[in-house]
Design a protein around this motif. Structure first.
Motif, PDB file in Angstrom:
ATOM      1  N   ALA A 290       0.852  -1.190   0.000  1.00  0.00           N
ATOM      2  CA  ALA A 290       0.000   0.000   0.000  1.00  0.00           C
ATOM      3  C   ALA A 290       0.885   1.235   0.000  1.00  0.00           C
ATOM      4  N   LEU A 291       0.544   2.187  -0.863  1.00  0.00           N
ATOM      5  CA  LEU A 291       1.302   3.426  -0.994  1.00  0.00           C
ATOM      6  C   LEU A 291       0.376   4.623  -0.852  1.00  0.00           C
ATOM      7  N   ASN A 292       0.968   5.758  -0.515  1.00  0.00           N
ATOM      8  CA  ASN A 292       0.254   7.016  -0.605  1.00  0.00           C
ATOM      9  C   ASN A 292       0.140   7.370  -2.083  1.00  0.00           C
ATOM     10  N   TRP A 300       2.372   0.299   4.039  1.00  0.00           N
ATOM     11  CA  TRP A 300       2.628  -1.028   4.606  1.00  0.00           C
ATOM     12  C   TRP A 300       2.885  -2.026   3.486  1.00  0.00           C
ATOM     13  N   GLU A 301       3.415  -3.196   3.890  1.00  0.00           N
ATOM     14  CA  GLU A 301       3.617  -4.298   2.959  1.00  0.00           C
ATOM     15  C   GLU A 301       3.264  -5.604   3.651  1.00  0.00           C
ATOM     16  N   ASN A 302       2.459  -6.432   2.981  1.00  0.00           N
ATOM     17  CA  ASN A 302       2.078  -7.744   3.496  1.00  0.00           C
ATOM     18  C   ASN A 302       2.735  -8.815   2.628  1.00  0.00           C
ATOM     19  N   ARG A 303       3.648  -9.614   3.255  1.00  0.00           N
ATOM     20  CA  ARG A 303       4.345 -10.669   2.531  1.00  0.00           C
ATOM     21  C   ARG A 303       3.799 -12.063   2.850  1.00  0.00           C
ATOM     22  N   GLU A 304       2.720 -12.132   3.603  1.00  0.00           N
ATOM     23  CA  GLU A 304       2.175 -13.428   4.013  1.00  0.00           C
ATOM     24  C   GLU A 304       1.631 -14.238   2.844  1.00  0.00           C
ATOM     25  N   LEU A 305       1.292 -13.575   1.752  1.00  0.00           N
ATOM     26  CA  LEU A 305       0.663 -14.256   0.617  1.00  0.00           C
ATOM     27  C   LEU A 305       1.631 -14.442  -0.547  1.00  0.00           C
TER      28      LEU A 305
END
Length: 376
Positions: A290-292, A300-305
């Motif tokens: 997610a970026l502005n 933020w960054e989600n690496r779970e997937l």
């Protein structure tokens, strides 16, 4: 090593890589879900959507979900319960999804046909032969219809008659990612991304090139490393157009001038989602970032997937929705990126089309000839 042998080796490597990605995905770990995410309805339809289901988009308008199947069946289902409101079969084999213009519905075929059908009379209004296969849906706005073909042509037609107004050609590299971008029409401009990594704006009525920008610049020794296709869906928000290149960059450009507003090195083969001041993108490793949207700074960054081959994200009510190649839909918190819920779109089926929301439901075309609506 000869160029032919090298190219053959690279293509074999791509094939093996494709085979490897078809291994079964593990089920997501069980979790305490924040919302009760369930199936509103599921309906079987006449015909599947082929190998590349993500090309077959549904269109959500008023009370209907509009789409076409590979068999040439045209549908309008009621959003609330999936009841069939309109249905007829054409003599065509569509290759991609649809666009809607009041009573007219448009789709393309592998044999270069662009077709307009009337939803009320259930008849073909016009058919036009273009230059090559059509691998994405056309775009309609203000009486104009814009469509790209696999050989690098962008065509703009009169939407009611199918008459060609103008065409523009962009040379394509020797090796490209199969597919084309969907052009966008913004005001008096049509903006399109091409296989050589360029994003271009043209005058909508005359076809004059207004600006050009290289979203992806070829780099590397081998052809695969130099892939820069702009195949992800373009998004226009206000006065900014967002585009991403395969093995390239995510760029925010001025719609008016093509001037770069900001840029991030986030290669992706799928489009972005933008809501208010937030932009969400899935990179090639299936990290969700997610970026502005105004300045490109990371939220933020989600690496779970990672490695779940996620397709294009979409905003859905209070969450961000992504779907993996196993057909699992995940809801992420837009503030933190944390997983909050997940649901299998259709039991034991591959993923479907890109997801489309009406604000209350999430609609997906699945390859086993079904349409699924999810809600919470």
């Amino acid at each position: 090593m000869s160029k032919i042998l090298l190219l053959s080796s690279l293509l074999i490597a791509l094939f093996l890589q494709g085979c490897a990605t078809q291994l079964p995905l593990p089920e997501p770990e069980k979790m305490d879900q924040e919302v009760f995410f369930d199936t509103s309805w599921r309906r079987g339809v006449d015909g599947s959507y082929g190998e590349y289901t993500e090309r077959f988009n549904p269109v959500v308008k008023d009370d209907g979900v509009f789409f076409v199947t590979r068999r040439g069946a045209v549908y309008k289902l009621r959003q609330s319960d999936g009841r069939r409101l309109n249905y007829f079969v054409t003599d065509y084999e569509p290759s991609a999804g649809v666009e809607l213009n009041n009573d007219l519905l448009y789709f393309g075929t592998y044999d270069a046909k662009l077709v307009a059908v009337s939803l009320s009379t259930k008849e073909v209004v016009w058919e036009r032969s273009l230059t090559s296969e059509i691998l994405s849906e056309p775009t309609y706005q203000n009486g104009f219809l814009a469509v790209q073909t696999g050989d690098g042509w962008l065509s703009v037609l009169e939407a009611n008659t199918g008459d060609t107004i103008w065409r523009a050609k962009e040379d394509i590299p020797a090796l490209t990612v199969r597919g084309t971008s969907v052009p966008v029409i913004s005001g008096n401009k049509v903006i399109a991304g091409f296989a050589d990594g360029k994003l271009k704006a043209f005058s909508l009525s005359q076809g004059k090139e207004l600006w050009s920008y290289e979203v992806g610049t070829p780099k590397g020794r081998y052809e695969i490393e130099r892939l820069t296709d702009v195949n992800g869906r373009l998004v226009v928000k206000g006065e900014t157009v967002y585009a991403v290149a395969y093995n390239g960059t995510l760029s925010a450009l001025s719609v008016e001038t093509g001037k770069l507003e900001w840029q991030r090195s986030i290669p992706s083969a799928v489009g972005v989602a933008v809501k208010d001041d937030q932009l969400v993108i899935v990179n090639q490793d299936s990290s969700v970032i997610a970026l502005n949207a105004l300045n490109g700074t990371q939220i933020w960054e989600n690496r779970e997937l990672e490695d779940r081959a996620l397709s294009e994200p979409t905003f859905f009510r209070d969450y961000i929705a992504v779907i993996d190649r196993g057909g699992f839909v995940f809801l992420l918190d837009p503030k933190s990126g944390e997983k909050k819920a997940f649901k299998l779109a259709d039991t034991n089926q591959k993923p479907g089309s890109r997801m489309v929301s009406n604000g209350k439901q999430l609609f997906i075309l699945t390859p086993d000839s079904k349409v699924t609506a999810l809600s919470y």
